[in-house]
Write a protein that holds these residues in place. Structure first.
Motif, PDB file in Angstrom:
ATOM      1  N   CYS A  91       0.634  -1.160   0.334  1.00  0.00           N
ATOM      2  CA  CYS A  91      -0.156   0.189   0.186  1.00  0.00           C
ATOM      3  C   CYS A  91       1.108   1.460   0.168  1.00  0.00           C
ATOM      4  N   GLY A  92       2.311   1.369   0.315  1.00  0.00           N
ATOM      5  CA  GLY A  92       2.901   2.436   0.877  1.00  0.00           C
ATOM      6  C   GLY A  92       2.648   3.232   1.575  1.00  0.00           C
ATOM      7  N   VAL A  93       1.795   2.759   2.730  1.00  0.00           N
ATOM      8  CA  VAL A  93       1.336   4.285   3.156  1.00  0.00           C
ATOM      9  C   VAL A  93       0.966   3.659   4.827  1.00  0.00           C
ATOM     10  N   CYS A  94       1.373   2.020   5.093  1.00  0.00           N
ATOM     11  CA  CYS A  94       0.830   1.463   6.365  1.00  0.00           C
ATOM     12  C   CYS A  94       2.607   1.811   6.817  1.00  0.00           C
ATOM     13  N   CYS A  97       5.349  -0.531   5.335  1.00  0.00           N
ATOM     14  CA  CYS A  97       6.020   0.237   4.029  1.00  0.00           C
ATOM     15  C   CYS A  97       6.705   1.540   4.752  1.00  0.00           C
ATOM     16  N   CYS A 105       4.017  -5.392   4.409  1.00  0.00           N
ATOM     17  CA  CYS A 105       2.702  -4.770   4.163  1.00  0.00           C
ATOM     18  C   CYS A 105       1.225  -4.701   4.279  1.00  0.00           C
ATOM     19  N   GLN A 106       0.356  -3.961   5.843  1.00  0.00           N
ATOM     20  CA  GLN A 106       0.062  -4.156   6.619  1.00  0.00           C
ATOM     21  C   GLN A 106      -1.695  -4.635   5.645  1.00  0.00           C
ATOM     22  N   ASN A 107      -1.521  -4.619   3.934  1.00  0.00           N
ATOM     23  CA  ASN A 107      -2.267  -4.511   3.480  1.00  0.00           C
ATOM     24  C   ASN A 107      -1.996  -5.268   1.866  1.00  0.00           C
TER      25      ASN A 107
HETATM   26 ZN   LIG Z   1       1.496  -1.216   3.218  1.00  0.00          ZN
END
Ligand SMILES: [Zn+2]
Ligand SMILES: NC(=O)c1ccc[n+]([C@@H]2O[C@H](COP(=O)([O-])OP(=O)(O)OC[C@H]3O[C@@H](n4cnc5c(N)ncnc54)[C@H](O)[C@@H]3O)[C@@H](O)[C@H]2O)c1
Ligand SMILES: [Zn+2]
Length: 343
Positions: A91-94, A97, A105-107
């Motif tokens: 996701c790039g934001v967790c 990431c 990544c958590q997603n």
């Molecule tokens: Zn992530």
């Protein structure tokens, strides 16, 4: 509208071959004409309805190679390029990431698990998931970059040092590839156990010390063959309660256990025995981009790696035979890595 053949996961133990529209692509995506896609142990978990995320209907297949059929991007890739797909999408934001650990990544989503994958003639893929493969490199081998990347990541997560003893519980494609990478990293004895004599024979051909768990006590056999030296690093790659018990019995004081298997239900682990001997327990998930690039580099530059990958291919089936591939993989007796050819 143009149509394509696709093998869809339709629910527990149901794989159906259908004709569906060829996927359309958007900016920064490519449509891949799939050549080869491997059936993985994780696909089998999904098939048996035991995967924590996958839902029907989905086109499975996260280990695949092919050529670019259409592309919408200014990148250096062009139509006709041979590619292999790194299937992870982060996701790039967790928090992981943000720390650069995109593989946890958590997603995290995978092409071929969370969205349509490679058991089809065409698949839609983001450009950033592509890796170029030399034109003359066999696409069948390229499709195995993903499981090789899992093995590389696993050995990199371990504390394995040159001259140490390794025991691998489970001689599926992942276990065998971990054995090959461990040997390349200077392991002394690499034991591998399974209940499938077919898979153990393949492991033996790759120079691993095979132990048949259906007629031998794995722990006694390892102790006998090492003169009671015990094991420095155990890799658990079978995902059974039996192997979760064995891993604690095999490991030496202050050794390391690496659990690679994915469990839906929590197994029992003898933590008391681990505590008294200061055993470390490590888990491992997928691979980083660097692991994936190393996998590609290893297979392109080393003949030994290419030969080993060819050895573990048990079947090449046409996409029409996808359901047969899944049923062959249900028993480990006569199958190992099954590749689905969709050309
Ligand atoms: Zn992530
Ligand atoms: N950590 C990750 O990111 C990651 C990535 C890929 C696969 N996996 C997991 O790793 C595991 C192995 O993957 P695979 O594709 O090689 O699967 P696989 O199912 O082909 O291999 C498992 C092997 O364990 C063997 N086995 C069963 N009972 C045994 C016993 N008592 N002793 C020894 N061996 C026994 C089976 O015969 C089989 O050969 C699966 O659980 C898979 O989901 C994890
Ligand atoms: Zn896989």
């Amino acid at each position: 509208m143009e149509f394509m053949k696709a093998g869809q996961y339709l629910g527990k133990e149901k794989i159906g071959l259908t004709k569906i529209p060829k996927p359309s692509i958007f900016e920064n995506e490519a449509r891949i004409r799939v050549e080869y896609a491997g059936i993985c142990g994780t696909d089998m978990m999904i098939y048996k309805g035991k995967h924590p995320r996958a839902t029907a209907p989905t086109i499975l297949g996260h280990e695949f190679s092919g050529t670019i059929d259409e592309i919408k991007s200014d990148s250096s890739y062009k139509v006709g390029d041979k590619v292999v797909v790194e299937p992870t999408i982060s996701c790039g934001v967790c928090p992981p990431c943000q720390q650069g650990q995109t593989h946890i990544c958590q997603n995290l989503k995978l092409i071929g698990i969370d969205m349509d994958g490679g058991f089809a003639e065409y698949v839609r893929v983001p450009i950033r998931n592509l890796h170029r493969v030399p034109k003359d490199f066999p696409s069948s081998l390229a499709s195995m970059a993903e499981p090789l990347a899992v093995a590389i990541h696993t050995v990199r997560r371990s504390t394995l040092k040159v001259g140490e003893n390794v025991s691998i519980l489970g001689a599926g494609p992942i276990g065998i590839l971990i054995g090959m990478v461990a040997k390349m990293n200077g392991a002394k004895n690499v034991f591998i156990s399974d209940i499938s004599s077919y898979r153990l024979e393949k492991a033996r051909q790759l120079g691993l010390q095979a132990i048949n768990a259906s007629n031998k006590n794995v722990v006694d056999e390892v102790f006998k063959r090492t003169n009671n030296e015990l094991i420095d690093v155990v890799f658990e790659v079978a995902g059974t309660q039996t192997t979760m018990d064995q891993m604690v019995e095999l490991i030496k004081s202050q050794g390391q256990i690496v659990v690679v298997s994915v469990f839906k239900n929590n197994p029992n682990i003898n933590l008391a025995a681990m505590h008294f001997n200061e055993i470390s327990l490590t888990t491992t998930r997928c691979y980083s981009r660097s692991d994936f690039l190393t996998a590609l580099d290893m297979m392109i530059s080393k003949e030994m790696v290419r030969n080993s990958l060819s050895t573990i291919v048990s079947h090449e089936l046409d996409i029409e035979e996808l359901a047969k591939g899944f049923s062959l993989m249900q028993g480990s007796e006569n199958s190992l890595k099954i590749l689905i050819k969709s050309e």
